[in-house]
Design a protein around this motif. Structure first.
Motif, PDB file in Angstrom:
ATOM      1  N   GLU B  31       0.821  -1.218   0.000  1.00 45.45           N
ATOM      2  CA  GLU B  31       0.000   0.000   0.000  1.00 45.45           C
ATOM      3  C   GLU B  31       0.859   1.274   0.000  1.00 45.45           C
ATOM      4  N   TYR B  33       3.699   1.493  -1.701  1.00 47.64           N
ATOM      5  CA  TYR B  33       4.361   1.540  -3.015  1.00 47.64           C
ATOM      6  C   TYR B  33       3.657   2.609  -3.853  1.00 47.64           C
ATOM      7  N   TYR B  35       1.684   4.567  -6.462  1.00 47.26           N
ATOM      8  CA  TYR B  35       0.606   4.040  -7.299  1.00 47.26           C
ATOM      9  C   TYR B  35       1.012   3.981  -8.770  1.00 47.26           C
ATOM     10  N   LEU B  38       2.862   0.852  -9.997  1.00 52.78           N
ATOM     11  CA  LEU B  38       2.265  -0.488  -9.873  1.00 52.78           C
ATOM     12  C   LEU B  38       2.196  -1.178 -11.224  1.00 52.78           C
ATOM     13  N   THR B  43       0.018  -5.895  -8.544  1.00 50.32           N
ATOM     14  CA  THR B  43      -1.438  -5.832  -8.332  1.00 50.32           C
ATOM     15  C   THR B  43      -1.994  -7.200  -7.979  1.00 50.32           C
TER      16      THR B  43
END
Lengths: 85, 686
Positions: B31, B33, B35, B38, B43
């Protein structure tokens, strides 16, 4: 028609009772004079009376006089409490 | 100040937690990391962390719910289960939720049903219980509920009402367990339904003294209840059934009397529907003792049977004669006292005419039988002239019906002694006294209905064997029974008791009546041989003649085929007609002719020409002779056609004497005569 029913008599009624019953039946007027007269004549004639006894079957005489010894009502102590099963 | 980690370090940490399956911490690191960095792999791992976290949580919730269930906190546990299902989506948890929810609902419904019954809302209670009856436990529950409720005073009324309205919910009693049956039976006892209690308790296997005592008391209560109800005007339709049922468990005098009373009432209904025989059937056999009213009832029913029924039997006629005649002579039965002998004679005559009128088929028999009864009654009337003995002016049959046999016998012998009369002086033919004849007769008659009634008169019966008057009486009854197709009754009587009444010779003959039809004929003929002489001795010759005639005609009609086949039998029959000095009815001639023809055919088949010719010679029928010659002609033609000359001569020699004997003028005889005998003789010599 049953002459005993017309004159409201028992089977062992004697001559006197038959004549008396005839007079009463005439007064009551439940049946015609002719029917009453025939009933009286039948019952006064001893020979015909016997025949009439068997022609007019009377179950009520048997049922009403049927006696039965009444049973004794039992004591119910043993039923006061139910058993364990 | 918290130092911000580089994305690579965050990812490395997250990967490390993920690989160690520490999904909580792995998720926390993922969480953090950024966004924007990603990718699909990350994911995917985050998704997996969520799944695993939910699974772990669901597992925890399951454990918690189990603990709550153990503490009977079902609703709270159910909530946790639902939450666990939402988290995990596990079908096993869903099934468990459904099962528990169902149990909870049923429990609630039971609670509701119980409450409804307590509140008196029986309709609702019955509906709720009806839904619940899916298992034995619910049935037990219902019975337990009733059982507990019945213990109180007000509970009795409540349960009565509930069972009356919804008793069918209990279903078939036979499926109840023993405890259920006992409890239900006790409930019914409490509400006064002793019949149902008895039905539930009788089949139970328990045999200890306390339960047996309870069962017996219930039967006694049931008996008392039936007795009380018997007097009520309106009775339940099942009253008669209950009486019959109780009789099985408790055959007391009261119940047997109740049953008899019910039968009389049913007989009355049948009588009013003109089903006279069915009414009588309910009242048979005769009771051990009979009141005057019952006597008149039987007499009346028999009158209607003899007058109106089809196929009136000899027994019914005999019974009617007995009952009516006794009523005339005995004032206690009819209630009528005749002042003078003329009045009695007039009554007797009117009665006789009436009896004869109601059934013309039996006219002669009725006259005959009434003579027998009247002789007996007049004799007793003279002997019992004092008023205290009037009630015993009875034939023995009716004395037995009224339970006065022993008294009658005792008083009779006392009066005989007082009159200084011996038994044998009372009859014209100085045979067995009439009173004893009648005792035997009534015993014979009564045994038609019930052979067990034969008890008291064994010595008399033995003494009467071979006595002609007695045998005549028995034969009368037997003839009429047989001739009027009352053969079943006759058969039963004969098998069970006949040997006691008939002489050995006659009994053996009578017994043969029971063999199959084709063999009966010789014995029927033998019976007639015995009957005819016996009947001839009777004063009532018209009766004898008619009886004998009837039986012979019946034989001939019934056994026409047999007669045609047997010349011996038909000859015997012919001889009986001869003995009776009667002509053979023309209608039956063909039967005898047929028998002879048959016999001739058999003789030819056996090559017994002598016998065949003898029959033909003795026959009165031309047709029989013609048949004989026909046979001869056929044989001769056959021999002439196929045989040698010597054969023809041989046959001619053999047949000629026989043909000549039958008819010397017949063309076949003449033909045989003209065959050259000289040639035949020469042939023999050579």
């Amino acid at each position: 028609m049953n002459p005993y029913q017309i004159l409201k008599l028992d089977r062992d009624a004697d001559k006197k009772a038959i004549i008396k019953a005839t007079a009463q039946a005439m007064r009551a007027r439940e049946f015609s004079a002719r029917e009453i007269a025939i009933a009286q004549k039948t019952l006064l004639n001893q020979g015909k009376r016997v025949n009439n006894i068997f022609k007019h079957v009377d179950f009520s005489a048997v049922i009403d006089n049927f006696s039965i010894t009444p049973p004794v009502k039992p004591i119910t102590d043993c039923l006061d409490a139910p058993l364990k099963f | 100040m918290k130092q911000q980690l580089q994305p690579e370090v965050i990812l490395e940490q997250a990967e490390k937690f993920f690989n160690k399956q520490n999904f909580q911490l792995a998720k926390k690191m993922f969480e953090q990391y950024p966004y924007g960095l990603l990718d699909s792999a990350v994911t995917e791992k985050i998704t997996k962390c969520n799944i695993e976290i939910n699974r772990a949580r669901a597992k925890t919730l399951l454990k918690k719910s189990k603990k709550l269930f153990k503490k009977h906190k079902n609703l709270a546990a159910l909530e946790l289960l639902k939450e666990a299902y939402e988290l995990s989506g596990d079908d096993a948890i869903k099934q468990r939720i459904d099962a528990i929810a169902g149990r909870e609902q049923a429990s609630q419904e039971q609670q509701n049903a119980r409450q409804a019954a307590t509140d008196g809302n029986y309709t609702l209670a019955a509906e709720l219980y009806k839904k619940l009856f899916t298992s034995e436990s619910n049935l037990t529950l219902f019975i337990c509920l009733l059982f507990n409720t019945i213990q109180t005073e007000s509970g009795v009324r409540k349960v009565k009402h509930l069972l009356k309205k919804h008793g069918e919910l209990l279903g078939d009693y036979s499926l109840l367990t023993e405890p259920q049956a006992y409890q239900l039976g006790y409930i019914y006892y409490k509400i006064g339904k002793f019949a149902t209690t008895s039905k539930l308790w009788q089949p139970l296997a328990r045999q200890d003294a306390s339960f047996i005592e309870q069962k017996n008391v219930i039967l006694a209560l049931w008996e008392h209840q039936l007795f009380k109800n018997s007097h009520s005007v309106k009775k339940a339709p099942a009253f008669t059934d209950e009486v019959n049922e109780l009789l099985i468990y408790k055959p007391s005098k009261t119940i047997m009397a109740l049953q008899q009373l019910e039968q009389i009432k049913q007989a009355e209904e049948l009588f009013q529907q003109q089903k006279y025989r069915a009414a009588l059937k309910l009242l048979l056999p005769f009771p051990n003792k009979m009141s005057k009213e019952l006597f008149c009832l039987y007499a009346g029913i028999y009158y209607h049977i003899v007058k109106y029924a089809d196929d009136v039997t000899a027994i019914e006629v005999v019974t009617l004669c007995e009952l009516w005649q006794n009523a005339i002579y005995n004032p206690l039965l009819s209630g009528i006292r005749y002042q003078t002998p003329a009045e009695l004679a007039d009554a007797e005559l009117k009665n006789r005419r009436e009896l004869i009128k109601i059934n013309s088929q039996y006219k002669t028999f009725i006259e005959y039988y009434l003579n027998i009864i009247n002789n007996s009654l007049q004799h007793l009337k003279q002997l019992f002239s004092e008023p205290q003995y009037h009630e015993f002016t009875l034939t023995p049959f009716v004395a037995m019906l009224l339970g006065k046999t022993q008294q009658l016998a005792t008083i009779y012998r006392e009066q005989l002694a007082a009159a200084k009369l011996a038994d044998t002086e009372l009859l014209p033919n100085n045979n067995v006294p009439l009173i004893y004849c009648n005792e035997i007769q009534q015993t014979v008659y009564h045994s038609f209905y019930d052979p067990r009634k034969l008890t008291d008169n064994q010595q008399l019966i033995a003494a009467s064997k071979g006595n002609q008057l007695c045998e005549q009486l028995y034969l009368n009854l037997a003839i009429m029974a047989y001739c009027t197709s009352d053969s079943r009754g006759f058969e039963q009587f004969l098998l069970k008791t006949g040997k006691q009444f008939y002489s050995d010779e006659l009994f053996e003959v009578m017994l043969k009546l029971l063999v199959p039809d084709e063999l009966k004929l010789p014995y029927l003929i033998a019976i007639d041989k015995i009957i005819a002489p016996a009947m001839k001795k009777s004063k009532n010759s018209l009766f004898c003649k008619r009886c004998s005639e009837y039986s012979l005609q019946k034989i001939m009609l019934q056994y026409e085929d047999n007669l045609k086949k047997s010349a011996v039998l038909s000859n015997e029959l012919k001889s009986i007609f001869v003995k009776l000095n009667e002509d053979i009815p023309k209608a039956y001639m063909c039967i005898f002719e047929g028998a002879e023809v048959e016999e001739i055919a058999v003789a030819f088949g056996q090559r017994n020409i002598q016998r065949a010719s003898k029959i033909a010679q003795e026959s009165v029928f031309d047709e029989v002779k013609d048949f004989f010659f026909l046979q001869i002609g056929d044989i001769v033609r056959m021999v002439v056609h196929d045989g040698a000359r010597e054969d023809v001569l041989s046959v001619a020699t053999k047949f000629y004497p026989h043909c000549r004997r039958v008819d010397p003028e017949h063309e076949i005889t003449l033909m045989l005569e003209h065959i050259p005998y000289d040639a035949l003789l020469k042939m023999k010599v050579n």
